[in-house]
Design a protein around this motif. Structure first.
Motif, PDB file in Angstrom:
ATOM      1  N   LYS A  72       0.648  -0.667  -0.039  1.00 26.71           N
ATOM      2  CA  LYS A  72      -0.157  -0.274   0.285  1.00 26.71           C
ATOM      3  C   LYS A  72       0.758   1.380   0.283  1.00 26.71           C
ATOM      4  CE  LYS A  72      -4.065   1.835   2.262  1.00 26.71           C
ATOM      5  NZ  LYS A  72      -4.970   2.499   2.992  1.00 26.71           N
ATOM      6  N   MET A  73       2.087   1.285   1.115  1.00 25.62           N
ATOM      7  CA  MET A  73       3.025   2.147   0.842  1.00 25.62           C
ATOM      8  C   MET A  73       3.715   2.597  -0.506  1.00 25.62           C
ATOM      9  SD  MET A  73       3.381   4.618   2.881  1.00 25.62           S
ATOM     10  CE  MET A  73       3.840   6.194   2.198  1.00 25.62           C
ATOM     11  N   SER A  74       4.293   1.651  -1.103  1.00 27.42           N
ATOM     12  CA  SER A  74       4.731   1.319  -2.231  1.00 27.42           C
ATOM     13  C   SER A  74       3.727   1.900  -3.455  1.00 27.42           C
ATOM     14  CB  SER A  74       5.053  -0.214  -2.692  1.00 27.42           C
ATOM     15  OG  SER A  74       5.880  -0.308  -3.989  1.00 27.42           O
ATOM     16  N   GLU A  75       2.903   1.672  -3.811  1.00 22.84           N
ATOM     17  CA  GLU A  75       1.865   1.853  -4.542  1.00 22.84           C
ATOM     18  C   GLU A  75       1.415   3.254  -4.451  1.00 22.84           C
ATOM     19  OE1 GLU A  75      -3.292   1.681  -5.288  1.00 22.84           O
ATOM     20  OE2 GLU A  75      -2.213   0.359  -4.541  1.00 22.84           O
ATOM     21  N   ALA A  76       0.966   4.130  -2.839  1.00 24.95           N
ATOM     22  CA  ALA A  76       1.141   5.675  -2.723  1.00 24.95           C
ATOM     23  C   ALA A  76       2.098   6.317  -3.095  1.00 24.95           C
ATOM     24  CB  ALA A  76       0.783   6.248  -1.225  1.00 24.95           C
ATOM     25  N   LEU A  77       3.515   5.258  -3.041  1.00 23.31           N
ATOM     26  CA  LEU A  77       4.795   6.653  -2.760  1.00 23.31           C
ATOM     27  C   LEU A  77       4.713   6.170  -5.141  1.00 23.31           C
ATOM     28  CD1 LEU A  77       7.466   5.547  -0.312  1.00 23.31           C
ATOM     29  CD2 LEU A  77       6.394   7.810  -0.836  1.00 23.31           C
ATOM     30  N   ASN A  78       4.192   5.301  -5.672  1.00 23.16           N
ATOM     31  CA  ASN A  78       4.464   5.876  -7.000  1.00 23.16           C
ATOM     32  C   ASN A  78       3.509   6.220  -7.068  1.00 23.16           C
ATOM     33  OD1 ASN A  78       6.077   3.694  -8.573  1.00 23.16           O
ATOM     34  ND2 ASN A  78       5.585   2.622  -7.034  1.00 23.16           N
ATOM     35  N   ARG A  79       2.489   6.846  -6.739  1.00 19.95           N
ATOM     36  CA  ARG A  79       0.901   7.997  -6.986  1.00 19.95           C
ATOM     37  C   ARG A  79       1.821   8.813  -6.951  1.00 19.95           C
ATOM     38  NH1 ARG A  79      -2.591   4.478  -4.940  1.00 19.95           N
ATOM     39  NH2 ARG A  79      -2.376   6.106  -2.896  1.00 19.95           N
ATOM     40  N   HIS A  80       2.558   9.415  -5.526  1.00 23.54           N
ATOM     41  CA  HIS A  80       3.820  10.840  -5.695  1.00 23.54           C
ATOM     42  C   HIS A  80       4.003  10.963  -6.435  1.00 23.54           C
ATOM     43  CE1 HIS A  80       4.869  13.853  -2.804  1.00 23.54           C
ATOM     44  NE2 HIS A  80       5.775  13.398  -2.789  1.00 23.54           N
ATOM     45  N   VAL A  81       5.482   9.955  -6.624  1.00 22.63           N
ATOM     46  CA  VAL A  81       6.533  10.363  -8.182  1.00 22.63           C
ATOM     47  C   VAL A  81       5.556  10.829  -9.269  1.00 22.63           C
ATOM     48  CG1 VAL A  81       7.596   9.194  -9.422  1.00 22.63           C
ATOM     49  CG2 VAL A  81       8.067   8.906  -6.831  1.00 22.63           C
ATOM     50  N   GLN A  82       4.235  10.131  -9.601  1.00 23.73           N
ATOM     51  CA  GLN A  82       3.682  10.596 -10.729  1.00 23.73           C
ATOM     52  C   GLN A  82       3.031  11.821 -10.412  1.00 23.73           C
ATOM     53  OE1 GLN A  82       3.528   8.308 -13.271  1.00 23.73           O
ATOM     54  NE2 GLN A  82       2.547   9.054 -14.478  1.00 23.73           N
ATOM     55  N   ALA A  83       2.574  12.585  -9.487  1.00 26.69           N
ATOM     56  CA  ALA A  83       2.732  13.822  -9.586  1.00 26.69           C
ATOM     57  C   ALA A  83       3.334  14.950  -9.065  1.00 26.69           C
ATOM     58  CB  ALA A  83       1.832  14.070  -7.214  1.00 26.69           C
ATOM     59  N   GLU A  84       4.381  14.571  -9.170  1.00 22.94           N
ATOM     60  CA  GLU A  84       5.672  15.914  -9.061  1.00 22.94           C
ATOM     61  C   GLU A  84       6.197  15.937  -9.623  1.00 22.94           C
ATOM     62  OE1 GLU A  84       6.974  17.134  -6.042  1.00 22.94           O
ATOM     63  OE2 GLU A  84       6.230  16.357  -4.387  1.00 22.94           O
ATOM     64  N   LEU A  85       5.946  15.053 -10.755  1.00 22.18           N
ATOM     65  CA  LEU A  85       6.462  14.492 -12.411  1.00 22.18           C
ATOM     66  C   LEU A  85       5.046  15.392 -13.227  1.00 22.18           C
ATOM     67  CD1 LEU A  85       7.909  11.083 -13.518  1.00 22.18           C
ATOM     68  CD2 LEU A  85       8.782  13.275 -12.880  1.00 22.18           C
ATOM     69  N   TYR A  86       4.303  15.252 -12.509  1.00 19.64           N
ATOM     70  CA  TYR A  86       3.378  16.260 -13.061  1.00 19.64           C
ATOM     71  C   TYR A  86       3.630  17.717 -12.824  1.00 19.64           C
ATOM     72  CZ  TYR A  86      -0.710  19.105 -14.792  1.00 19.64           C
ATOM     73  OH  TYR A  86      -1.679  20.045 -15.117  1.00 19.64           O
ATOM     74  N   SER A  87       4.143  17.823 -11.465  1.00 19.35           N
ATOM     75  CA  SER A  87       4.477  19.523 -10.485  1.00 19.35           C
ATOM     76  C   SER A  87       5.231  20.442 -12.087  1.00 19.35           C
ATOM     77  CB  SER A  87       4.463  19.317  -9.905  1.00 19.35           C
ATOM     78  OG  SER A  87       3.353  19.106  -8.743  1.00 19.35           O
ATOM     79  N   ALA A  88       5.966  18.989 -12.209  1.00 22.38           N
ATOM     80  CA  ALA A  88       7.523  19.533 -12.534  1.00 22.38           C
ATOM     81  C   ALA A  88       7.281  19.711 -14.150  1.00 22.38           C
ATOM     82  CB  ALA A  88       8.474  18.381 -12.936  1.00 22.38           C
ATOM     83  N   HIS A  89       6.121  19.229 -15.141  1.00 21.48           N
ATOM     84  CA  HIS A  89       5.674  19.487 -15.849  1.00 21.48           C
ATOM     85  C   HIS A  89       4.926  20.967 -16.272  1.00 21.48           C
ATOM     86  CE1 HIS A  89       7.675  16.207 -18.764  1.00 21.48           C
ATOM     87  NE2 HIS A  89       6.860  15.016 -18.271  1.00 21.48           N
ATOM     88  N   LEU A  90       4.532  20.641 -15.015  1.00 22.60           N
ATOM     89  CA  LEU A  90       3.430  21.842 -15.231  1.00 22.60           C
ATOM     90  C   LEU A  90       4.332  23.453 -15.379  1.00 22.60           C
ATOM     91  CD1 LEU A  90       0.698  23.599 -14.920  1.00 22.60           C
ATOM     92  CD2 LEU A  90       0.607  22.734 -11.985  1.00 22.60           C
ATOM     93  N   TYR A  91       5.274  23.797 -14.271  1.00 20.84           N
ATOM     94  CA  TYR A  91       6.006  24.477 -13.845  1.00 20.84           C
ATOM     95  C   TYR A  91       6.970  24.713 -15.258  1.00 20.84           C
ATOM     96  CZ  TYR A  91       4.379  24.513  -9.578  1.00 20.84           C
ATOM     97  OH  TYR A  91       2.810  24.380  -7.941  1.00 20.84           O
ATOM     98  N   LEU A  92       7.227  23.735 -15.795  1.00 17.63           N
ATOM     99  CA  LEU A  92       7.603  23.869 -17.166  1.00 17.63           C
ATOM    100  C   LEU A  92       6.839  24.701 -17.800  1.00 17.63           C
ATOM    101  CD1 LEU A  92      10.849  23.707 -18.485  1.00 17.63           C
ATOM    102  CD2 LEU A  92       9.680  21.795 -19.197  1.00 17.63           C
ATOM    103  N   GLY A  93       5.970  24.564 -18.307  1.00 23.21           N
ATOM    104  CA  GLY A  93       4.426  25.156 -19.206  1.00 23.21           C
ATOM    105  C   GLY A  93       4.285  26.152 -18.806  1.00 23.21           C
ATOM    106  N   MET A  94       4.249  26.501 -17.673  1.00 25.86           N
ATOM    107  CA  MET A  94       4.021  28.101 -17.353  1.00 25.86           C
ATOM    108  C   MET A  94       5.291  28.596 -17.366  1.00 25.86           C
ATOM    109  SD  MET A  94       2.297  27.210 -13.827  1.00 25.86           S
ATOM    110  CE  MET A  94       0.117  27.277 -13.472  1.00 25.86           C
TER     111      MET A  94
END
Length: 165
Positions: free
Chosen positions: A5-27
């Motif tokens: 469960k923690m592993s799955e949650a951390l994988n989702r967190h990595v995905q969210a951080e990557l989206y944040s990076a893309h968002l800020y690069l786009g901005m």
């Protein structure tokens, strides 16, 4: 060893951080194209910070015996109405990230994963700083209103972020 469960949650967190990076690069790209070069630099620094968060989270997951599972990163918007709109969206996004970090922390508590809780405490603290930084920019942009010289001054000041001394 990390639980599934923690592993799955951390994988989702990595995905969210990557989206944040893309968002800020786009901005950043949008700001650059609209000659807000200082704000573009600030957002590039934010982009790099989000990539670092993803790397740290992935490293933590792997160090605990977890398995990385990557999915596609959603494309961020490509345009904003104004520089004020950009930073309103930054704050909105940081608030969303805060809620995601709190959910991740709750999984660590539920799973009685002390190592994950300690690791995530830094993210909890950092989110307070991230929201405050975005809110400060919004408040200052609102203060200067339609005075272009003042907005350009803010652009120059925030562009100092990440410059080598």
């Amino acid at each position: 060893m990390i639980g599934p469960k923690m592993s799955e949650a951390l994988n989702r967190h990595v995905q969210a951080e990557l989206y944040s990076a893309h968002l800020y690069l786009g901005m950043s790209a949008w700001c650059e194209a609209h000659v807000w070069k200082g704000f573009a630099r600030w957002l590039r620094a934010q982009h790099a910070e989000e990539l670092e968060h993803a790397r740290r989270s992935l490293d933590f997951l792997l160090a605990r015996g977890g398995e990385a599972r990557f999915g596609p990163v959603e494309a961020p918007p490509a345009a904003w109405a104004s520089v004020n709109d950009v930073f309103e969206k930054v704050l909105e996004h940081e608030r969303k990230v805060t809620s995601l970090v709190h959910e991740l922390h709750a999984v660590a508590v539920e799973e009685r994963d002390t190592a994950a809780r300690v690791f995530l405490d830094g993210f909890v603290t950092e989110q307070v700083e991230e929201e405050a930084a975005a809110d400060e920019i919004i408040q200052k942009l609102r203060m200067v209103g339609d005075r272009p010289g003042a907005a350009l001054y803010l652009d120059k000041e925030y562009g100092k972020r990440g410059k080598v001394a």
